[in-house]
Scaffold this active site. Structure first.
Site, PDB file in Angstrom:
ATOM      1  N   THR A  76     -64.028  35.957  19.046  1.00  0.00           N
ATOM      2  CA  THR A  76     -63.883  36.715  20.294  1.00  0.00           C
ATOM      3  C   THR A  76     -64.167  38.200  20.057  1.00  0.00           C
ATOM      4  OG1 THR A  76     -62.205  35.156  21.037  1.00  0.00           O
ATOM      5  CG2 THR A  76     -62.235  37.286  22.137  1.00  0.00           C
TER       6      THR A  76
ATOM      7  N   HIS B 166     -67.823  38.803  20.013  1.00  0.00           N
ATOM      8  CA  HIS B 166     -68.383  38.885  21.374  1.00  0.00           C
ATOM      9  C   HIS B 166     -68.135  40.280  21.954  1.00  0.00           C
ATOM     10  CE1 HIS B 166     -69.549  34.705  21.986  1.00  0.00           C
ATOM     11  NE2 HIS B 166     -68.424  34.345  21.383  1.00  0.00           N
TER      12      HIS B 166
END
Ligand code: ZN
Length: 349
Positions: free
Chosen positions: A46, A49
């Site tokens: 995450t 990202h």
């Protein structure tokens, strides 16, 4: 102990690639929160990202924001209304901040609250010297679980939640995706008494790491070997009883459906990019049960994983790189290479 007014933190300062090391105010806690001195943090997919500032990050993450949600540290300040926690308590914590009004939350299914906000995704995160957290979310760490394992309990929790979705005792288990969570799921499956464990990927480095962490798992590079040949080689007659999809790859899910026994059970944690075509008739005719997995169960998953760690589950080898936070660029580069295990950042010293 007097706390400083400002702290080092890794911030998404502008809507663009990268993170910046900034001086930020030390968070002020409300009566039901604690302040944690962060010692180790894990870098998550995450966070990559968010670093890359892809379409998901742009649509989800407010700027500026201190990122990060995988951490271990020590409680240094306690809100007036907090009970049951002490200053000096070592801890990790659940990064999903839940509401208490939804149907699921009121039923005790806290991880299914639709209003969940994520530490380091929607609200200020753990990539700082200090983190504030509702006392509800704090998970105390027993003395025999070190900080760097505490810092990866969040992704280990994903692995445990997925792997324990179905009974694994003496079952043949297929795991597609040998990233850190897939590898930890294999370790959990081994601990939980699975019979054969097969883990697939297309990345040789990750498969090598899988063999290092779970020596008796059969790794399969699906660019070089056909899963059906492996099923034959292992002496399996009908296919896998349980599938854990950790890659988000369409091809992997297709291979999994084909390799399952009739009535097999599949848990999905991997997130496909966008919409991906699914051969539903195959799933219907094979009577396959599918479960989507999100986050960790609060706090059953935490209870189970801490108990397993205290009783012999060893995932320490999944941590392949350690950097001081001042070298965070190296940490993110290592993660982005796609061939590392977990990367842990040290916030002390
Ligand atoms: Zn994570």
């Amino acid at each position: 102990m007097t706390l400083p007014n400002t702290m080092k933190a890794l911030e998404k300062s502008r809507p663009e690639q990268g993170l910046h090391m900034v001086q930020a105010p030390v968070p002020e806690i409300s009566p039901n929160e604690v302040l944690i001195r962060v010692k180790k943090t894990g870098i998550c997919g995450t966070d990559i990202h968010i670093w890359n500032w892809d379409a998901w990050a742009e649509a989800t993450v407010p700027v500026p924001l201190i990122t990060g949600h995988e951490f271990a540290g020590e409680i240094v300040e306690i809100g007036k209304e907090v009970t049951g926690l002490q200053i000096g308590q070592r801890c990790s914590g659940e990064g999903h901040l839940i509401g208490t009004q939804s149907r699921q939350s009121r039923a005790g299914n806290f991880h299914l609250d639709p209003g969940t906000r994520g530490v380091g995704v929607n609200v200020q995160g753990a990539f700082g010297e200090y983190l504030k957290l509702p006392s509800f979310n704090v998970v105390p760490l027993p003395n025999n679980i070190p900080d760097e394992i505490g810092a990866i309990l969040d992704p280990l929790g994903n692995a445990v939640h997925t792997a324990l979705s179905f009974d694994l005792l003496c079952e043949d288990v297929l795991i597609t995706g040998a990233g850190p969570i897939g590898i930890m799921a294999a370790a959990v499956a081994r601990f939980a008494g699975a019979r054969r464990i097969v883990i697939t990927d297309i990345n040789a480095d990750r498969l090598k790491l899988a063999e290092h962490v779970v020596p008796d798992a059969r790794t399969v590079d699906v660019t070089k070997e056909d899963l059906h040949d492996v099923i034959k080689e292992l002496g399996m007659k009908e296919g896998f009883d349980v599938g854990l999809e950790m890659s988000g790859s369409q091809a992997a899910l297709d291979q999994m459906v084909e390799a399952m026994v009739m009535g097999g059970k599949v848990a999905l944690l991997g997130i496909p990019p966008g919409k991906s075509p699914v051969d539903w008739s195959r799933i219907v005719f094979k009577a396959i049960m599918i479960k989507g997995v999100y986050g960790r169960e609060m706090f059953e998953t935490w209870y189970k994983m801490i108990s397993m760690l205290q009783n012999g589950l060893d995932v320490s080898r999944v941590i392949t790189h350690r950097f001081h936070v001042d070298e965070f660029h190296k940490g993110f580069e290592t993660m982005k290479s796609g061939s590392s295990g977990k990367v842990v950042l040290d916030w002390e010293g």
